[in-house]
Design a protein around this motif. Structure first.
Motif, mmCIF file in Angstrom:
data_model
loop_
_atom_site.group_PDB
_atom_site.id
_atom_site.type_symbol
_atom_site.label_atom_id
_atom_site.label_comp_id
_atom_site.label_asym_id
_atom_site.label_seq_id
_atom_site.Cartn_x
_atom_site.Cartn_y
_atom_site.Cartn_z
ATOM 1 N N UNK A 52 0.808 -1.213 0.000
ATOM 2 C CA UNK A 52 0.000 0.000 0.000
ATOM 3 C C UNK A 52 0.846 1.271 0.000
ATOM 4 N N UNK A 53 2.148 1.122 0.229
ATOM 5 C CA UNK A 53 3.050 2.274 0.214
ATOM 6 C C UNK A 53 3.537 2.620 -1.183
ATOM 7 N N UNK A 54 3.348 1.707 -2.125
ATOM 8 C CA UNK A 54 3.869 1.915 -3.479
ATOM 9 C C UNK A 54 2.856 2.669 -4.323
ATOM 10 N N UNK A 55 3.168 3.900 -4.725
ATOM 11 C CA UNK A 55 2.242 4.668 -5.569
ATOM 12 C C UNK A 55 2.020 3.978 -6.916
ATOM 13 N N UNK A 56 0.850 4.195 -7.476
ATOM 14 C CA UNK A 56 0.526 3.578 -8.764
ATOM 15 C C UNK A 56 1.331 4.175 -9.907
ATOM 16 N N UNK A 57 1.578 5.473 -9.847
ATOM 17 C CA UNK A 57 2.313 6.109 -10.939
ATOM 18 C C UNK A 57 3.050 7.337 -10.433
ATOM 19 N N UNK A 58 4.018 7.767 -11.225
ATOM 20 C CA UNK A 58 4.792 8.964 -10.917
ATOM 21 C C UNK A 58 4.742 9.896 -12.120
ATOM 22 N N UNK A 106 12.323 14.377 -16.919
ATOM 23 C CA UNK A 106 11.258 14.047 -17.858
ATOM 24 C C UNK A 106 9.925 13.997 -17.121
ATOM 25 N N UNK A 107 8.840 14.106 -17.890
ATOM 26 C CA UNK A 107 7.512 13.995 -17.306
ATOM 27 C C UNK A 107 6.862 15.337 -17.046
ATOM 28 N N UNK A 108 5.765 15.282 -16.313
ATOM 29 C CA UNK A 108 4.947 16.459 -16.033
ATOM 30 C C UNK A 108 5.406 17.113 -14.737
ATOM 31 N N UNK A 144 12.101 8.608 -9.381
ATOM 32 C CA UNK A 144 10.730 8.939 -9.764
ATOM 33 C C UNK A 144 10.098 9.733 -8.627
ATOM 34 N N UNK A 145 9.549 10.895 -8.948
ATOM 35 C CA UNK A 145 9.074 11.830 -7.926
ATOM 36 C C UNK A 145 7.621 12.210 -8.180
ATOM 37 N N UNK A 146 6.932 12.552 -7.082
ATOM 38 C CA UNK A 146 5.522 12.952 -7.169
ATOM 39 C C UNK A 146 5.331 14.351 -6.596
ATOM 40 N N UNK A 147 5.600 14.510 -5.291
ATOM 41 C CA UNK A 147 5.563 15.835 -4.670
ATOM 42 C C UNK A 147 6.444 15.799 -3.425
ATOM 43 N N UNK A 148 6.516 16.925 -2.729
ATOM 44 C CA UNK A 148 7.466 17.046 -1.618
ATOM 45 C C UNK A 148 7.061 16.265 -0.379
ATOM 46 N N UNK A 149 5.831 15.715 -0.364
ATOM 47 C CA UNK A 149 5.367 14.967 0.799
ATOM 48 C C UNK A 149 5.186 13.483 0.531
ATOM 49 N N UNK A 150 5.314 13.064 -0.713
ATOM 50 C CA UNK A 150 5.132 11.659 -1.077
ATOM 51 C C UNK A 150 6.481 10.977 -1.287
#
Length: 361
Positions: free
Chosen positions: A240-246, A304-306, A334-340
């Protein structure tokens, strides 16, 4: 008891077995290694009852017998002997170690007080590539906790998944996962990291047999066996700790970013994180301490990415551990935001993932 053997062979065998002996223990007998000589073999056992290492050496048995001797002292004494053959003789409550001049006399421990250890059960053991197993363990062991008050987190979860075997470790700040496709070893087991660290130093070989039992796991090779008592309890639901996408990723040259993190660590410590300012065109690493100073540098990277701009901070040691564990010359963050949490892995590789929680600043 009386045996003769080559110094180097004897030192190697005692060195392996002694890694299982107790160091900080109230029972003096657990600081000893048990020796049994018969039929041209010296069987040596070291155990603190949590980790048990059994190994052997080919020797000339002049008189069979058994004794219990302080492991560290005996190992060090053998290593200090001159090259060539050495003699080990039990006489009048002491072991006499001699050869090519020097003679050590080492008092033995009470053999009858040594715990009765069950023989390793290798029925149905699975044979695995020993080098691959050691490599995989080295990648995940860095994420296991050293906090004895949370024993569940001091182990490595070994379990089967759809395609093979998976190794998982976490200290709640980071999570390391290594997949070994095409290999399965039976029931899931939570194995103390402290014991697994001894595998490479003791019985690891080209081929290693693995047997998971109800209360222990056994690793065995032609160098001996390593038995480790399992941790009781339920490992955290790491899936459950693994995000689906970055949405975005940054690629670095592994050696260069390791050097950069090493420079930042001169200023940083476990309480002062390093910061990454990531934009589509550049990545800046910085660290600052009011009581000491700071360091800042631009990193060579491909973004790369959004992503417009992201400021994220990490514990420097945890970041360094994760990058070091990734195989290959290029790492992908692979990054999402500063809290994830972010994931560090090899570019294009899915067998190893290192999930790292950011530090709030």
């Amino acid at each position: 008891m009386h045996i003769r053997a080559d110094r180097d062979d004897l030192a190697e065998a005692f060195g392996r077995a002694n890694r299982g002996a107790g160091v900080k223990t109230a029972l003096p007998t657990l600081q000893g290694v048990r020796c049994q000589a018969e039929d041209g073999q010296l069987e040596i056992t070291g155990s603190d009852t949590e980790v048990t290492i059994r190994t052997s050496a080919k020797v000339e048995v002049l008189e069979p017998g058994a004794f219990l001797v302080p492991g560290r002292v005996m190992t060090d004494a053998i290593r200090k002997m001159p090259e060539g053959a050495v003699s080990v003789r039990l006489e009048d409550g002491a072991v006499e170690l001699s050869g090519n001049g020097p003679t050590f006399t080492i008092r033995v421990l009470a053999l009858e007080d040594y715990p009765k250890l069950p023989e390793p059960d290798l029925a149905g053991a699975v044979e695995v590539d020993g080098n691959l197993l050691v490599e995989a363990l080295s990648q995940v062991l860095v994420a296991a906790s050293n906090d004895a008050s949370r024993p569940i987190l001091t182990g490595v979860l070994m379990e089967n998944y759809e395609e093979g075997l998976r190794l998982v470790a976490t200290d709640s700040y980071r999570l390391a996962i290594r997949n070994l496709p095409g290999l399965q070893v039976g029931d899931a087991a939570l194995i103390p990291a402290r014991g697994l660290k001894e595998l490479a130093r003791t019985v690891a070989a080209e081929q290693v047999r693995v047997a998971i039992r109800e209360r222990e796991v056994v690793f065995a090779s032609d160098r001996g066996s390593l038995s480790i008592r399992l941790i009781e309890g339920t490992f955290p639901n790491y899936r459950q700790l693994l995000p689906d996408d970055y949405p975005a990723a940054v690629e670095f040259d592994k050696e260069r970013i390791l050097e950069a993190v090493g420079r930042a660590a001169v200023v940083a410590d476990d309480h002062i994180p390093v910061r990454l300012n990531i934009t589509p065109d550049a990545v800046e690493m910085s660290v600052s301490r009011n009581d000491l100073g700071g360091e800042v540098e631009m990193l060579e990277a491909t973004v790369s990415g959004d992503l417009d701009e992201l400021n994220i901070a990490f514990n420097a040691r945890y970041l360094h551990d994760g990058i070091s564990a990734v195989p290959g010359p290029v790492i992908r963050m692979e990054v999402k935001d500063s809290n994830r949490p972010s994931i560090i892995r090899a570019d294009g590789g899915r067998s190893f993932r290192y999930l790292l929680m950011p530090v709030r600043v």
